[in-house]
Design an enzyme around this catalytic site. Structure first.
Site: not given
Ligand code: NAP
Length: 492
Positions: A148, A206, A208-210, A229, A266, A357
């Site tokens: 994805k 994030s 939340q996403g993870g 991660e 990260c 974070e």
């Molecule tokens: P993200 O919002 O977690 O998104 C990462 C991937 O997961 C994207 O492809 C997103 O797809 C998908 N996704 C997220 N939430 C989902 C859900 N509930 N259901 C299904 N798919 C989901 O991370 P990001 O876009 O890279 O950055 C956003 C924030 O994440 C940053 O501002 C930061 O706070 C954090 N982040 C942390 C790290 C770390 O290493 N700790 C790395 C990157 C980002 P879609 O957006 O297309 O839905």
């Protein structure tokens, strides 16, 4: 069915069909395929470099470095496959005359799990995206991959996907071994995780996403593992002697690490824990100076920039937090500079929001009155990817209890360095107790990352000619094996 559901179903069914043959492709051929992917990526030349730069605002040096890391890790997995010992072949020979019951002949090795879904990371458009570490480790293990793509760099993902497809064609491997889905919005990711043919998931992003994906995967009729991660604040603990002797140098290297790549790592050091002993005031002063002098940079997407502004402002909105120096607003250029806050240990412990974070060039200094209070702060920490101790060798030698407490909280413990800069090698651990990752037993960096996408299987009393090569008596692949509790390359 909608177009998206169709597309995902087709990709996953095709991956499942490809698995039937790809899982049996010999390790040496899979190794050559991985090297070919690296070659195809190199052939993309400046087109790839400029595409990444345009899509992510990352500077050329960083992009070229990340491209080399990407091809380098593909080659490292190829080395692993060529050596072949990674399957952990374990043989306990049988004893038919054992009394009172005969001992069976048991032979175990690691095999691939099946199609893996990988979520490309926004902050690593190459090394942790379509052809990054998750994809390389899953392909190395013998699993087809459906990626994805991250919405922040679709053209980059498309280019590297083409490179993988060219490599597949050159080796006449089934098309379904790799597919890229580019659809921004949570729906595509959710459908991929829920698809019955998906057997494991790799994710960087994030918390939340993870966690949303972990929950989804555990609610399936057939639950599957999600190796996520997620967030980490990578605390740096500075002990008194180091603070007294080296506060200027420590402040300098910490601010450089906080600001590296606009803090989009990260392993960014988001928390600095120390005691208010000799050198403390000068340390804070030096941090302020370094923050003022640090260069600004643009973040990889407007969304991440907005999140950074929102989250850093939220921390500074707490009355307990003062600003050491903050350069969060430079809207004319869109660049951000670093920001560092200061909070008393008791307030930090009492306020859970300060433990979260702030993704970007941000760090919070936690000032402790005593060593005991520092130990309390450590106790209050959540799981981390890394923790760093800044200390003199003598004072470190006397802090075994602290070392033990810190090890309980992280996946990698550093002495006198900075956590940014993750070496890709066999001894690297990039994963830590929750919430740093969803399963702290595994790493997402280095060749051990392959273990996330394989599973052990035992053969009992099987005829020699039906055993995999790795488990035959004569050891035709000349790999290391654990035979009757002894590591050997000898024939049985
Ligand atoms: P993200 O919002 O977690 O998104 C990462 C991937 O997961 C994207 O492809 C997103 O797809 C998908 N996704 C997220 N939430 C989902 C859900 N509930 N259901 C299904 N798919 C989901 O991370 P990001 O876009 O890279 O950055 C956003 C924030 O994440 C940053 O501002 C930061 O706070 C954090 N982040 C942390 C790290 C770390 O290493 N700790 C790395 C990157 C980002 P879609 O957006 O297309 O839905």
């Amino acid at each position: 069915m909608t177009e998206l559901t169709d597309q995902i179903s087709q990709a996953m069914e095709q991956a499942a069909r490809a698995f039937e043959s790809y899982k049996n492709v010999p390790g040496k051929l899979r190794a050559a395929f991985l090297r070919q992917i690296g070659d195809e990526i190199n052939l993309l030349g400046d087109e790839l470099i400029h595409t990444v730069m345009n899509e992510t605002n990352l500077p050329e040096g960083r992009v070229r470095g990340e491209k080399n890391r990407t091809t380098g890790q593909l080659n490292k997995f190829a080395d692993l496959l060529e050596d072949g010992s990674w399957v952990e072949a374990t043989i306990d020979t049988g004893d038919p005359v054992r009394s009172p019951i005969p001992k069976p002949d048991l032979r175990k090795l690691l095999i691939p799990v099946g199609p893996v879904v990988v979520f490309g990371a926004g902050n690593f458009p190459l090394a942790f995206s379509a052809t990054g570490g998750d994809t390389a480790s899953a392909l190395a293990g013998g699993n087809p991959v459906v990626v994805k793509g991250h919405p922040a760099h679709p053209k980059t993902s498309q280019l590297v996907a083409k490179a993988i497809k060219k490599a597949l064609q050159k080796f006449a491997l089934p098309e379904g071994v790799f597919e890229l889905i580019q659809d921004s919005g949570h729906k595509s990711g959710q459908l991929l995780v829920q698809h019955p043919q998906t057997k494991a998931v790799g994710f960087t992003g994030s918390q939340q996403g993870g966690m949303a994906l972990v929950k989804l995967a555990s609610q399936r009729p057939e639950p599957i593992p999600v190796f996520a991660e997620m967030g980490s604040v990578n605390p740096v603990v500075i002990l008194p002697e180091a603070l007294k002797d080296n506060h200027t140098a420590i402040a300098e290297k910490l601010v450089a690490s906080v600001n590296l790549g606009a803090g989009q790592f990260c392993t960014n050091p988001g928390l600095i824990i120390t005691t208010k002993r000799k050198g403390f005031e000068s340390f804070i002063e030096e941090i302020g100076k370094q923050v003022k002098a640090a260069p600004g940079a643009r973040m990889f997407s407007d969304q991440v920039f907005q999140n950074y502004q929102l989250n850093s402002e939220k921390v500074f909105s707490f009355s307990e937090v003062s600003s050491v120096e903050a350069r969060t607003e430079t809207p004319a250029t869109g660049e951000v500079g670093p920001a560092v806050g200061l909070v008393k240990a008791a307030d930090f412990i009492a306020q859970p929001n300060l433990h979260e974070e702030v993704f970007g060039p941000f760090s919070l200094v936690v000032a402790c009155d005593t060593d005991e209070q520092l130990a309390e702060v450590v106790q209050a920490l959540k799981g981390q990817l890394t923790i760093t101790i800044q200390a003199t060798p003598d004072e470190l030698a006397n802090r075994k209890e602290l070392i033990s407490a810190l090890l309980g909280k992280c996946g990698r413990l550093l002495f006198n360095g900075v956590p940014t800069g993750v070496e890709v090698c066999a001894a690297m651990q990039h994963g830590g107790p929750f919430p740093a990752s969803s399963d702290s037993r595994f790493t997402s960096v280095g060749v051990s990352a392959i273990k996330r996408f394989v599973r052990p299987v035992s053969y009992q009393d099987f005829p020699q000619d039906l055993l995999p090569e790795e488990l035959k008596d004569e050891n035709p692949l000349n790999i290391w094996r654990l035979v009757n509790n002894e590591w050997t390359k000898e024939q049985i």
